[in-house]
Design a protein around this motif. Sequence first.
Motif, PDB file in Angstrom:
ATOM      1  N   LEU A  22       0.979  -1.257   0.029  1.00 47.47           N
ATOM      2  CA  LEU A  22      -0.100   0.071  -0.021  1.00 47.47           C
ATOM      3  C   LEU A  22       0.863   1.205   0.083  1.00 47.47           C
ATOM      4  CD1 LEU A  22      -2.783   1.581   0.122  1.00 47.47           C
ATOM      5  CD2 LEU A  22      -2.711   1.051   2.554  1.00 47.47           C
ATOM      6  N   ARG A  23       2.105   1.194   0.899  1.00 50.71           N
ATOM      7  CA  ARG A  23       2.739   2.511   0.776  1.00 50.71           C
ATOM      8  C   ARG A  23       3.415   2.637  -0.579  1.00 50.71           C
ATOM      9  NH1 ARG A  23       6.348   1.666   6.539  1.00 50.71           N
ATOM     10  NH2 ARG A  23       4.753   2.840   7.761  1.00 50.71           N
ATOM     11  N   SER A  24       3.771   1.473  -1.017  1.00 48.69           N
ATOM     12  CA  SER A  24       4.510   1.505  -2.490  1.00 48.69           C
ATOM     13  C   SER A  24       3.293   2.402  -3.228  1.00 48.69           C
ATOM     14  CB  SER A  24       5.039   0.332  -2.901  1.00 48.69           C
ATOM     15  OG  SER A  24       5.608   0.501  -4.038  1.00 48.69           O
ATOM     16  N   LEU A 166      -5.272   6.380   4.032  1.00 53.49           N
ATOM     17  CA  LEU A 166      -4.543   5.626   3.034  1.00 53.49           C
ATOM     18  C   LEU A 166      -3.457   4.941   3.661  1.00 53.49           C
ATOM     19  CD1 LEU A 166      -3.453   8.602   0.887  1.00 53.49           C
ATOM     20  CD2 LEU A 166      -4.959   6.779   0.097  1.00 53.49           C
ATOM     21  N   CYS A 167      -3.708   4.791   5.135  1.00 53.55           N
ATOM     22  CA  CYS A 167      -2.623   3.954   5.931  1.00 53.55           C
ATOM     23  C   CYS A 167      -3.478   2.584   6.118  1.00 53.55           C
ATOM     24  CB  CYS A 167      -2.301   4.828   7.214  1.00 53.55           C
ATOM     25  SG  CYS A 167      -1.396   6.225   6.977  1.00 53.55           S
ATOM     26  N   ASP A 191     -10.476  14.112   6.608  1.00 52.33           N
ATOM     27  CA  ASP A 191     -10.309  12.510   5.866  1.00 52.33           C
ATOM     28  C   ASP A 191     -11.840  12.228   5.266  1.00 52.33           C
ATOM     29  OD1 ASP A 191      -7.819  10.565   6.693  1.00 52.33           O
ATOM     30  OD2 ASP A 191      -9.046  10.297   5.104  1.00 52.33           O
ATOM     31  N   ILE A 192     -11.889  11.291   4.509  1.00 46.36           N
ATOM     32  CA  ILE A 192     -13.018  10.634   4.018  1.00 46.36           C
ATOM     33  C   ILE A 192     -13.460   9.304   4.892  1.00 46.36           C
ATOM     34  CG2 ILE A 192     -12.396  11.425   1.532  1.00 46.36           C
ATOM     35  CD1 ILE A 192     -11.693   8.455   1.063  1.00 46.36           C
ATOM     36  N   ALA A 193     -14.686   9.517   4.725  1.00 49.92           N
ATOM     37  CA  ALA A 193     -15.399   8.289   5.336  1.00 49.92           C
ATOM     38  C   ALA A 193     -16.658   7.772   4.303  1.00 49.92           C
ATOM     39  CB  ALA A 193     -16.027   8.813   6.641  1.00 49.92           C
ATOM     40  N   THR A 210      -5.911   3.273  -3.081  1.00 50.90           N
ATOM     41  CA  THR A 210      -5.150   4.423  -3.610  1.00 50.90           C
ATOM     42  C   THR A 210      -6.054   5.261  -4.697  1.00 50.90           C
ATOM     43  OG1 THR A 210      -3.958   3.119  -5.174  1.00 50.90           O
ATOM     44  CG2 THR A 210      -2.961   3.431  -3.208  1.00 50.90           C
ATOM     45  N   GLY A 211      -6.955   4.619  -5.359  1.00 47.05           N
ATOM     46  CA  GLY A 211      -7.717   5.265  -6.188  1.00 47.05           C
ATOM     47  C   GLY A 211      -7.364   4.854  -7.698  1.00 47.05           C
TER      48      GLY A 211
END
Lengths: 211, 43
Positions: A22-24, A166-167, A191-193, A210-211
Amino acid sequence: MESRRHKGAGGQAVPAPDREALRSQVREKYREVAVDPHRTFHFQTGRPLASRLGYEADAVDSLPDPAVESFAGVGNPFSLRRLAPGERVVDVGSGAGFDSFIAAGQVGDQGRVLGVDMTAEMLDKSRRTASALGLDHVEFSEGYAESLPTEDGWADAVISNGVINLCADKRAVFLEIHRVLRPGGVLQFADIANGNPVPDEALRDVDLWTG
Amino acid sequence: MLEEIGFVDIRIGDAIDTFAGTVGEEKARAYAVYGYAFLARRQ
């Protein structure tokens, strides 16, 4: 690799995506936002976004294009509380520095702003802008939301904008934010929910995070 | 989660239609995704 489990739409525990994967993907996505901010993304960026999210026009207008064009926030972390002069602030996931620069204006030169980001291109952009603006009270450091490069209780306030979602391990992020805040300090973030359940397969798909 | 970790006085702002007019709008509508401002105090 620690695995966090989330509840899918079916109520079953679903493993979170791999943290490093995910981080990448997040890093790659926001590298693109840093170096090519005017291409089409699944989210809005820049001055039009800042206007729609209700940022103070004077504060945004005073910033140069490099400070604003890569802004990709999801809300306004200053909308419920304005930072106070002299406060020490950590910006978690500072990107190209937009919210850090807004914060710098609110806390003044007696305050301090530490922007933390994991994307090299965003760090480079924010540092160049801070230097160009002559902002001695703003610093940008490489780091992760789960491991912030500052000591316990350093911050009066922590801000963040569209980053925690995003975490992979949000609890770890909030624990870390709690660590760096002084007792009585403030967390103000955007942030989004989601209001509708997310299908199990979507929770496993890194691309959808990540969309 | 915030309360469990040690945050109090939690406030949430009004929903913001973050993805309106973007490529991501369809997905945002499917999951009713909106942006929010949050405010909380560390105990």
